[in-house]
Write a protein that holds these residues in place. Structure first.
Motif, mmCIF file in Angstrom:
data_model
loop_
_atom_site.group_PDB
_atom_site.id
_atom_site.type_symbol
_atom_site.label_atom_id
_atom_site.label_comp_id
_atom_site.label_asym_id
_atom_site.label_seq_id
_atom_site.Cartn_x
_atom_site.Cartn_y
_atom_site.Cartn_z
ATOM 1 N N LYS A 153 8.157 -50.284 -15.723
ATOM 2 C CA LYS A 153 6.994 -50.020 -15.359
ATOM 3 C C LYS A 153 5.901 -50.370 -16.252
ATOM 4 O O LYS A 153 4.626 -51.068 -15.751
ATOM 5 C CB LYS A 153 6.863 -48.470 -15.084
ATOM 6 C CG LYS A 153 6.239 -47.827 -13.975
ATOM 7 C CD LYS A 153 6.386 -46.430 -14.040
ATOM 8 C CE LYS A 153 5.079 -45.869 -13.185
ATOM 9 N NZ LYS A 153 5.054 -44.288 -13.249
ATOM 10 N N PHE A 156 5.287 -54.097 -16.304
ATOM 11 C CA PHE A 156 4.533 -54.821 -15.078
ATOM 12 C C PHE A 156 3.059 -54.379 -15.169
ATOM 13 O O PHE A 156 2.472 -55.248 -14.780
ATOM 14 C CB PHE A 156 5.254 -53.975 -13.774
ATOM 15 C CG PHE A 156 5.031 -54.579 -12.417
ATOM 16 C CD1 PHE A 156 5.142 -55.843 -12.442
ATOM 17 C CD2 PHE A 156 4.780 -53.744 -11.330
ATOM 18 C CE1 PHE A 156 4.829 -56.536 -11.419
ATOM 19 C CE2 PHE A 156 4.743 -54.426 -10.342
ATOM 20 C CZ PHE A 156 4.714 -55.886 -10.115
ATOM 21 N N PHE B 342 14.618 -53.116 -0.709
ATOM 22 C CA PHE B 342 14.289 -53.712 -1.990
ATOM 23 C C PHE B 342 15.337 -53.126 -2.775
ATOM 24 O O PHE B 342 15.937 -53.807 -3.741
ATOM 25 C CB PHE B 342 12.914 -52.972 -2.499
ATOM 26 C CG PHE B 342 11.801 -53.915 -2.269
ATOM 27 C CD1 PHE B 342 11.466 -54.932 -2.804
ATOM 28 C CD2 PHE B 342 11.087 -53.192 -1.156
ATOM 29 C CE1 PHE B 342 10.347 -55.634 -2.449
ATOM 30 C CE2 PHE B 342 9.806 -54.021 -0.745
ATOM 31 C CZ PHE B 342 9.403 -54.971 -1.628
ATOM 32 N N TYR B 407 2.187 -58.336 -7.262
ATOM 33 C CA TYR B 407 2.922 -57.084 -7.216
ATOM 34 C C TYR B 407 4.209 -56.912 -6.434
ATOM 35 O O TYR B 407 5.103 -56.475 -6.994
ATOM 36 C CB TYR B 407 1.995 -55.649 -7.188
ATOM 37 C CG TYR B 407 2.654 -54.428 -6.841
ATOM 38 C CD1 TYR B 407 2.720 -53.650 -7.976
ATOM 39 C CD2 TYR B 407 3.054 -53.738 -5.782
ATOM 40 C CE1 TYR B 407 3.423 -52.441 -8.206
ATOM 41 C CE2 TYR B 407 3.736 -52.677 -5.579
ATOM 42 C CZ TYR B 407 3.726 -51.939 -6.567
ATOM 43 O OH TYR B 407 4.469 -50.791 -6.743
ATOM 44 N N TYR B 408 4.250 -57.170 -5.259
ATOM 45 C CA TYR B 408 5.042 -56.969 -4.430
ATOM 46 C C TYR B 408 6.272 -58.161 -4.398
ATOM 47 O O TYR B 408 7.404 -58.132 -4.096
ATOM 48 C CB TYR B 408 4.835 -56.812 -2.861
ATOM 49 C CG TYR B 408 3.889 -57.695 -2.312
ATOM 50 C CD1 TYR B 408 4.400 -58.914 -1.900
ATOM 51 C CD2 TYR B 408 2.580 -57.412 -2.253
ATOM 52 C CE1 TYR B 408 3.316 -59.891 -1.042
ATOM 53 C CE2 TYR B 408 1.668 -58.426 -1.570
ATOM 54 C CZ TYR B 408 1.953 -59.458 -0.993
ATOM 55 O OH TYR B 408 1.152 -60.296 -0.312
ATOM 56 N N ARG B 411 8.352 -57.163 -7.399
ATOM 57 C CA ARG B 411 9.294 -56.084 -6.982
ATOM 58 C C ARG B 411 10.558 -56.566 -6.830
ATOM 59 O O ARG B 411 11.557 -55.981 -7.141
ATOM 60 C CB ARG B 411 8.733 -55.157 -6.136
ATOM 61 C CG ARG B 411 8.056 -54.139 -6.455
ATOM 62 C CD ARG B 411 7.664 -53.064 -5.235
ATOM 63 N NE ARG B 411 8.588 -52.293 -4.671
ATOM 64 C CZ ARG B 411 8.440 -51.804 -3.611
ATOM 65 N NH1 ARG B 411 7.507 -51.840 -2.667
ATOM 66 N NH2 ARG B 411 9.412 -51.015 -3.188
ATOM 67 N N GLN B 414 12.127 -57.817 -10.005
ATOM 68 C CA GLN B 414 12.456 -56.674 -10.795
ATOM 69 C C GLN B 414 13.985 -56.193 -10.328
ATOM 70 O O GLN B 414 15.060 -55.784 -11.025
ATOM 71 C CB GLN B 414 11.624 -55.630 -10.817
ATOM 72 C CG GLN B 414 10.318 -55.958 -11.594
ATOM 73 C CD GLN B 414 9.317 -54.989 -11.210
ATOM 74 O OE1 GLN B 414 9.409 -53.927 -10.523
ATOM 75 N NE2 GLN B 414 8.166 -55.113 -12.131
ATOM 76 N N ALA B 415 14.283 -56.134 -8.897
ATOM 77 C CA ALA B 415 15.327 -55.687 -8.414
ATOM 78 C C ALA B 415 16.285 -56.435 -8.817
ATOM 79 O O ALA B 415 17.613 -55.925 -9.130
ATOM 80 C CB ALA B 415 15.040 -55.132 -7.044
#
Lengths: 494, 459
Positions: A153, A156, B342, B407-408, B411, B414-415
């Motif tokens: 988090k 990011f 996700f 951002y998306y 994600r 990150q996953a």
């Protein structure tokens, strides 16, 4: 050629590191690559520092009038030197820190180094933007994968913040490009945008730099990021990466948009002063060493930003020297925090105490670095801060009428509160009685002594004899001030 | 011309190949070889070698730009077939038909990119659309696929009606279908409302086909419902081709009315970027997220219509190439996953490092990170918009939305990399892996040396 090598060695070294299977091998290889960069930097900036070896230009995107143009001027050379010194120190000081999948970690670190070198050397706006982002991406992966509990988090947030900033800067670059039709730095210096355009293009650039430095109120990503990142990455972030913002100000903002920098100077200085006081007050309340150092860094960077906008020689020289000194000092600070965290498993000041009894060598080094952080005479930071305060107090009243209040408020934050929180940390961590946690502490190992020794020697030598360093960026200071000299412009107009 | 005739012939050949070959492997091979031949034929025409000499100058003119885009589209389709034909087999029994339909779509694309008459534009758009309705519903036993096909067909027919209405109005105003003979200078006697209404109808119909807000509502449902391999094709090559048609129509026929439509387009860009990006942030399924992301990418592509200068035309090519490659790549990774949420990607880096790494490069390119082709695409579009010198708020809004898009996309990264999980997925075959790596190399090369690519245009 030297300039090109400074980017290529870490880049190729980093890519090769990804393919080394054994952890020991990857560590040795990455250290060797970092040391090789260091040697090239030393040679380049002392012995063979001819103009040809320090510049390199190759055609790149011909259709866009952008070229792969890099050069090491005084400021760039100094920051490359800082980067080149820091990475071997970082690798050695974290030699015993365990990472899962260490080869990827080290490879990404070297890629970061390549990106940073590129930022400091780029003489083409598009290239500058490329490297600006390239330095960020590996750090993002490092911090997200190897950081603390809340790493994903926090990192990011850091990433999105800086990404927004850099995209705005891209719009700014493109806007100036639409007028000059070239990305070359000299074309940018000659752009001379009309006043009303400068006024808003300034913010596109400044936001990117302000987020990176960071300047209040864009600093909120920083303490969390420093705390959650693996210490090696924090060293890069705080020691070197924040200098990207300052370099941006000095190389890409003041000379390119002189009128706007002059007009917005007081606004920016006010933000910087608020940041100094605020960060110092918050630092006083911290219980975690990492957060304390992070806030102390915000305050110091704020002072440098304040000094830049006074646009006089003493302040800019001081800023450049302080960029180097701050890099060394905060690196030393993080090395010590990392040692403490590894030994005792915590960085909470309330849980530590009395380390001086168990680790005298560590304590001595800590005090040297702490005193440099407060800018005591004979340390490197003293010279830098002295020059900066001198410049802020003596600011030309046509540039800013508030030199004295700014200097006083910054002085309260940096000099007085800075001493309070640094010594408070020294007292609660190193002095006093040992407790159950620090009872079993041991002193530092040889390689840790060696790197802390190097840092301490650098601090004292630069504090006693700063002449060479100051001299090395005198030319670039003059040229920056010359290009951003608005008063002269205004006089000739009337 | 080469590509148009050959793709129609190959389409028929592929249809019959289903009768001759009983197994899937030879059908796939024939299809890929035919696509390769098509690419060669198109490149021959770029060099001036024409295999067919019909006079179609009243309907189509194969300019360098159109041929270059056709080459790009055919090349992207070839890459797409290499990476996706394995998945195509799993959808249903009629593999040969799917290939045939894809060839027909290519024929439609060649018409759409090189029309000179509004009638051939209509033909091109319809030849693209009708096979797509069928491909969307290819998974016949799946309710979602059927629903998507029906929705797409109904909405698509409606927009076709609007397109025809627009063409009729323009014809009524101008008395011609040829885009280079249009003359919109109004004097006191004539009434401009007729052709303004016609232009707006065409704008809306094209926006529908390109899924530009506020005509985007069909997109998420159709993209989500269609079999993943066909979503990938629909969202990339077809969409880029529609944009080339879009630019040709508005830069060619309606250039004189730029003042009227540029405001509309500016507002639509802002709306598309906003709707696409903000909605994508809240998605739980990666496939649906990619559907919304394709809407937001359409917003960037629309800059090429808005700016309408040489930078925009170059930008459209680079952006299409970058976007097609990256989206084909990420959909290929997606089609291997069992769970499209996700969380389903958690830990993929440990299970399938190649898929995770190539997926990451594609996502970085979609997010517009430097050193990838996606950055240069965005860069060119922003440059084109800034050169016009007006509505700079739009550019700043666009970069903020680009940051939201990071951002998306991140994600998913990150996953894959930073979270632990089983990442249930089917293993990729070696040809799929190599094609994916090839896509990544192309993305990076295009990101570093766009000159090489653009120089082909200026041969």
């Amino acid at each position: 050629m030297i300039a090109l090598l400074l980017i290529l060695i870490p880049l190729l070294g980093g890519i090769i590191t990804f393919f080394i299977k054994k952890e020991e091998g990857a560590r040795t290889w990455s250290l060797l690559a970092a040391i090789a960069t260091f040697i090239v930097a030393i040679l380049g900036f002392t012995i063979c520092n001819s103009a040809e070896s320090l510049t390199y230009k190759a055609p790149w995107m011909g259709l866009l009038n952008s070229s792969f143009s890099i050069a090491a001027d005084g400021m760039g050379a100094m920051l490359c030197m800082l980067t080149a010194i820091s990475f071997p120190i970082i690798f050695v000081s974290t030699w015993n820190t365990r990472y899962s999948n260490a080869k990827n970690f080290l490879g990404l670190m070297l890629l970061t180094q390549a990106g940073l070198m590129g930022v400091f050397l780029a003489m083409d706006a598009l290239l500058f933007y490329f490297f600006w982002e390239l330095a960020l991406i590996p750090v993002y992966f490092i911090c997200s994968q190897w950081g603390g509990e809340k790493r994903i988090k926090v990192t990011f947030k850091f990433f999105i913040y800086t990404f927004v900033g850099s995209l705005l800067m891209l719009v700014g670059i493109l806007y100036i490009y639409s007028k000059t039709n070239s990305f070359d730095i000299t074309a940018f210096y000659n752009a001379q945008l009309p006043f009303d355009q400068q006024m808003w293009v300034f913010w596109l650039f400044f936001l990117a730099f302000a987020i990176k430095m960071p300047i209040f109120p864009f600093h909120t990503w920083q303490p969390d990021a420093y705390q959650q990142s693996p210490t090696a990455a924090t060293m890069v972030l705080s020691g070197i990466m924040v200098k990207m913002g300052l370099l941006g100000l000095l190389r890409w903002l003041l000379p390119v948009l002189p009128v706007a920098s002059y007009s917005w100077g007081d606004t920016v200085s006010t933000m910087a002063v608020i940041g100094i006081i605020y960060a110092s007050l918050v630092a006083l309340q911290q219980n975690d060493m990492k957060r304390l150092v992070a806030y102390s860094s915000i305050a110091h960077i704020g002072l440098m930003c304040l000094a830049v906008f006074t646009e006089n020689k003493s302040a800019v020289q001081g800023t450049m020297l302080q960029m180097f000194s701050h890099g060394i000092n905060i690196l030393g600070m993080w090395v010590i925090v990392e040692i403490i965290e590894r030994k005792f498993g915590t960085t909470k000041m309330s849980e530590l105490g009395g380390i001086a009894k168990k680790a005298p060598a560590l304590t001595i080094f800590f005090f040297i670095i702490a005193l440099a952080n407060i800018a005591l005479p004979l340390t490197n930071a003293f010279i830098g801060e002295f020059l900066m305060f001198n410049g802020i107090l003596g600011v030309d009243p046509n540039i800013s009428k508030y030199g004295i209040p700014f200097a006083v408020l910054a002085g309260i934050g940096i000099v007085i509160l800075g001493a309070v929180y640094t010594l408070k940390m020294a007292r609660s961590v190193f002095l006093g009685e040992t407790n159950s946690l620090t009872e079993s502490g041991t002193d530092i190992a040889f390689h840790e002594k060696a790197i802390l020794g190097i840092i301490a020697v650098t601090i004292i030598v630069a504090g006693i004899y700063p002449h060479h360093l100051l001299h090395s960026f005198e030319d670039i200071t003059n040229s920056i001030l010359n290009k951003s000299d608005v008063l002269h412009l205004l006089k000739t107009k009337h | 011309m080469n590509a148009l005739v050959l793709s129609a012939i190959f389409g028929v050949v592929m249809m019959f190949s289903g009768v001759f070959f009983k197994r899937n492997a030879p059908i796939k091979t024939t299809g890929i070889i035919a696509m390769l031949l098509l690419l060669i034929a198109n490149c021959m025409e770029m060099k001036g070698i024409k295999l067919f000499r019909f006079d179609v100058s009243a309907f189509m003119s194969f300019t360098d730009y159109a041929l270059f885009f056709n080459a790009l589209a055919i090349f992207a389709t070839l890459v797409y077939l290499l990476v996706a034909s394995g998945e195509m087999e799993k959808i249903g029994k009629n593999l040969a038909d799917y290939f045939a339909l894809i060839f027909f779509i290519i024929a439609g694309i060649t018409i759409t990119t090189s029309f000179t008459s509004l009638l051939s534009l209509f033909l091109g758009i319809e030849i693209i659309s009708i096979p797509l309705y069928i491909l969307t519903g290819a998974d016949k036993k799946n309710l979602k696929s059927n629903e998507a096909a029906l929705k797409y067909f109904l909405m698509g027919s409606f927009s076709t009606g609007i397109l025809l209405m627009g063409i009729a109005l323009i014809y009524g105003s101008q008395g011609t279908f040829a885009i280079d003979k249009m003359n919109f200078i109004t004097d006191a006697k004539s009434n401009p409302n007729l052709h303004i209404a016609g232009m707006l109808f065409l704008l809306f119909a094209m926006s529908f086909k390109a899924s530009v807000a506020p005509f985007h509502f069909w997109t998420p449902d159709v993209y989500d419902g269609a079999p993943t391999v066909f979503t990938s094709f629909m969202a990339t090559i077809v969409k880029a081709a529609v944009f080339v048609g879009f630019v040709r129509l508005f830069g060619g026929a309606f250039a004189a009315m730029e003042k009227t439509w540029s405001v509309w387009i500016a507002v639509m860009i802002a709306a598309t970027l906003f709707v696409g990006n903000i909605t994508a942030v809240f998605q739980q399924s990666v496939k649906r997220m990619l559907a919304y992301s394709s809407i937001s990418q359409a917003g960037f592509l629309l800059f090429s219509v808005y700016a309408m200068n040489s930078a925009a035309r170059e930008g459209l090519l680079i952006y299409s190439a970058a976007y097609c490659l990256a989206t084909i790549g990420i959909f290929a990774v997606l089609s291997k996953m069992d769970d499209y949420s996700f969380e389903g990607f958690n830990g993929l880096a440990k299970r399938q490092p190649v898929l995770a790494f190539t997926g990451t490069i594609c996502l970085l390119s979609l997010a517009g990170i430097p050193l990838t082709a996606g950055f240069l695409g965005k860069f060119y579009m922003l440059k084109a918009a800034i050169i016009t010198g007006q509505n700079l708020w739009l550019v700043i809004f666009a970069v903020i939305m680009a940051a939201v898009s990071a951002y998306y996309y991140f994600r998913v990264i990150q996953a894959m990399y930073f979270k632990d999980g089983p990442a249930p997925s089917a293993p990729a075959t070696s040809i799929e892996k190599y094609t994916l790596i090839f896509i990544c190399i192309l993305i990076v090369l295009l990101g570093i040396f766009p000159n090489v690519f653009l120089n082909w245009l200026y041969f």
